[in-house]
Design a protein around this motif. Sequence first.
Motif: not given
Length: 146
Positions: A68-69, A75-82, A36-43
């Motif tokens: 993503i990120g 916040q959601a990821a902190a509440e739900d590890y999945r 992804h050209p803007l969010n380098r964490q996303v492919i």
Amino acid sequence: MTTETQTNHSLGDGKTDHQLKTELAQFFGDLIRYKHPLNRQVIYTPGVRHLAEKGKAYWLIDAIASWIGSEPFQQAAAEDYRINAMHFWKFERNQGKPSILYAKADSPEEAFITQKIEYTDFPLPEISIWAGFDGEHWVLYLPSEH
């Protein structure tokens, strides 16, 4: 059956939404990835790229990548590890009212991110895109590519 599901929306190249669904079902397990050209964490996979090209929906990849990120995502990821390992995006096109893009940790969980899309000419009534973390990147892919 609703009128929406009976109607075949024409894509710019003369194809219908039914043809696009058939094409997308042909994508499964591939090692090719696009950054992804803007969010380098996303492919994303060839199936997601095909969806974006044929459905004129690079905006859909951009919308997912923008979440993503983000702070609500973290916040959601902190509440739900999945969510840190895998989560599921769905876009639902609605006639006459805003369409919805949302992400869930799993079914039947509540969405942890929801975005209204006021206008879209997206050809399909709905599409699911899964996001899995490979240890370095978030990989967006079609369910058939899992």
